[in-house]
Design a protein around this motif. Structure first.
Motif, PDB file in Angstrom:
ATOM      1  N   ILE A   2       0.853  -1.197   0.000  1.00 20.26           N
ATOM      2  CA  ILE A   2       0.000   0.000   0.000  1.00 20.26           C
ATOM      3  C   ILE A   2       0.885   1.242   0.000  1.00 20.26           C
ATOM      4  O   ILE A   2       0.600   2.221  -0.701  1.00 20.26           O
ATOM      5  N   LEU A   3       1.968   1.191   0.747  1.00 24.84           N
ATOM      6  CA  LEU A   3       2.896   2.331   0.772  1.00 24.84           C
ATOM      7  C   LEU A   3       3.442   2.612  -0.627  1.00 24.84           C
ATOM      8  O   LEU A   3       3.482   3.765  -1.060  1.00 24.84           O
ATOM      9  N   ASP A   4       3.849   1.578  -1.337  1.00 20.76           N
ATOM     10  CA  ASP A   4       4.371   1.757  -2.701  1.00 20.76           C
ATOM     11  C   ASP A   4       3.312   2.382  -3.606  1.00 20.76           C
ATOM     12  O   ASP A   4       3.623   3.235  -4.440  1.00 20.76           O
ATOM     13  N   TYR A  16       2.990  10.410   5.598  1.00 26.43           N
ATOM     14  CA  TYR A  16       2.670   8.982   5.485  1.00 26.43           C
ATOM     15  C   TYR A  16       3.930   8.202   5.097  1.00 26.43           C
ATOM     16  O   TYR A  16       4.639   8.570   4.170  1.00 26.43           O
ATOM     17  N   GLY A  17       4.201   7.121   5.796  1.00 29.18           N
ATOM     18  CA  GLY A  17       5.316   6.246   5.451  1.00 29.18           C
ATOM     19  C   GLY A  17       6.663   6.906   5.582  1.00 29.18           C
ATOM     20  O   GLY A  17       7.563   6.674   4.773  1.00 29.18           O
ATOM     21  N   ILE A  18       6.827   7.667   6.624  1.00 30.10           N
ATOM     22  CA  ILE A  18       8.030   8.496   6.759  1.00 30.10           C
ATOM     23  C   ILE A  18       9.314   7.669   6.887  1.00 30.10           C
ATOM     24  O   ILE A  18      10.394   8.127   6.515  1.00 30.10           O
ATOM     25  N   GLY A  20       9.920   5.014   5.180  1.00 33.58           N
ATOM     26  CA  GLY A  20      10.170   4.376   3.881  1.00 33.58           C
ATOM     27  C   GLY A  20       9.960   2.880   3.867  1.00 33.58           C
ATOM     28  O   GLY A  20      10.558   2.172   3.060  1.00 33.58           O
ATOM     29  N   GLY A  21       9.123   2.374   4.739  1.00 35.15           N
ATOM     30  CA  GLY A  21       8.831   0.937   4.750  1.00 35.15           C
ATOM     31  C   GLY A  21       9.738   0.151   5.678  1.00 35.15           C
ATOM     32  O   GLY A  21       9.791  -1.080   5.599  1.00 35.15           O
ATOM     33  N   GLY A  22      10.415   0.821   6.553  1.00 35.99           N
ATOM     34  CA  GLY A  22      11.348   0.152   7.461  1.00 35.99           C
ATOM     35  C   GLY A  22      10.701  -0.421   8.712  1.00 35.99           C
ATOM     36  O   GLY A  22      11.400  -0.921   9.592  1.00 35.99           O
ATOM     37  N   ILE A  23       9.389  -0.366   8.795  1.00 34.18           N
ATOM     38  CA  ILE A  23       8.629  -0.820   9.977  1.00 34.18           C
ATOM     39  C   ILE A  23       9.185  -0.151  11.229  1.00 34.18           C
ATOM     40  O   ILE A  23       9.472  -0.784  12.240  1.00 34.18           O
ATOM     41  N   ALA A  24       9.330   1.156  11.135  1.00 35.10           N
ATOM     42  CA  ALA A  24       9.923   1.897  12.245  1.00 35.10           C
ATOM     43  C   ALA A  24       9.163   3.165  12.596  1.00 35.10           C
ATOM     44  O   ALA A  24       9.648   3.943  13.418  1.00 35.10           O
ATOM     45  N   CYS A  25       7.968   3.379  11.991  1.00 34.61           N
ATOM     46  CA  CYS A  25       7.323   4.658  12.276  1.00 34.61           C
ATOM     47  C   CYS A  25       5.811   4.557  12.548  1.00 34.61           C
ATOM     48  O   CYS A  25       5.272   5.365  13.252  1.00 34.61           O
ATOM     49  N   THR A  27       3.498   5.422  10.677  1.00 36.58           N
ATOM     50  CA  THR A  27       2.717   6.461   9.994  1.00 36.58           C
ATOM     51  C   THR A  27       1.986   5.913   8.770  1.00 36.58           C
ATOM     52  O   THR A  27       1.145   6.604   8.205  1.00 36.58           O
ATOM     53  N   CYS A  28       2.285   4.691   8.383  1.00 35.46           N
ATOM     54  CA  CYS A  28       1.590   4.071   7.245  1.00 35.46           C
ATOM     55  C   CYS A  28       0.387   3.259   7.713  1.00 35.46           C
ATOM     56  O   CYS A  28      -0.166   2.468   6.945  1.00 35.46           O
ATOM     57  N   HIS A  29      -0.032   3.454   8.955  1.00 34.11           N
ATOM     58  CA  HIS A  29      -1.176   2.746   9.522  1.00 34.11           C
ATOM     59  C   HIS A  29      -2.408   2.918   8.635  1.00 34.11           C
ATOM     60  O   HIS A  29      -2.745   4.025   8.245  1.00 34.11           O
ATOM     61  N   GLY A  67       0.647  -0.130   6.219  1.00 30.47           N
ATOM     62  CA  GLY A  67       0.576  -0.119   4.762  1.00 30.47           C
ATOM     63  C   GLY A  67       1.824  -0.650   4.088  1.00 30.47           C
ATOM     64  O   GLY A  67       1.762  -1.183   2.985  1.00 30.47           O
ATOM     65  N   CYS A  68       2.957  -0.556   4.764  1.00 26.35           N
ATOM     66  CA  CYS A  68       4.195  -1.057   4.153  1.00 26.35           C
ATOM     67  C   CYS A  68       4.327  -2.565   4.278  1.00 26.35           C
ATOM     68  O   CYS A  68       5.211  -3.151   3.657  1.00 26.35           O
ATOM     69  N   CYS A  69       3.453  -3.192   5.050  1.00 30.39           N
ATOM     70  CA  CYS A  69       3.521  -4.651   5.260  1.00 30.39           C
ATOM     71  C   CYS A  69       2.463  -5.402   4.472  1.00 30.39           C
ATOM     72  O   CYS A  69       2.405  -6.632   4.516  1.00 30.39           O
TER      73      CYS A  69
HETATM   74 FE1  FES Z   1       7.129   3.258   8.498  1.00 30.12          FE
HETATM   75 FE2  FES Z   1       5.440   1.502   7.426  1.00 30.12          FE
HETATM   76  S1  FES Z   1       6.407   3.160   6.492  1.00 30.12           S
HETATM   77  S2  FES Z   1       6.216   1.561   9.442  1.00 30.12           S
END
Ligand code: FES
Length: 71
Positions: A2-4, A16-18, A20-25, A27-29, A67-69
């Motif tokens: 979803i992030l992509d 959103y996705g600050i 970058g998909g690192g599962i560290a924020c 914000t992509c909830h 969203g990144c997962c």
């Molecule tokens: Fe940071 Fe998904 S983009 S946890």
């Protein structure tokens, strides 16, 4: 993911996705519809990192994912 999709389509979602998909924020909830949520679990089961991150995300529901997962 979803992030992509958000990035590729240049959808305006400030912050959103600050990470970058690192599962560290978190914000992509995203909160998904019931049927969609179940389908994402079949195709992309929970990971420990995602669960930990959602534990600290605001406004989490029973249908929340990162969203990144979700691909
Ligand atoms: Fe940071 Fe998904 S983009 S946890």
């Amino acid at each position: 993911s979803i992030l992509d999709t958000v990035i590729d389509n240049e959808i305006e979602t400030e912050g959103y996705g600050i990470c970058g998909g690192g599962i560290a924020c978190s914000t992509c909830h995203v909160i998904l519809e019931d049927g969609v949520f179940d389908k994402t679990l079949e195709e992309d089961p929970w990971g420990e990192e995602e669960c930990d991150m959602l534990d600290n995300a605001p406004n989490v529901t029973d249908f929340s994912r990162l969203g990144c997962c979700v691909h």
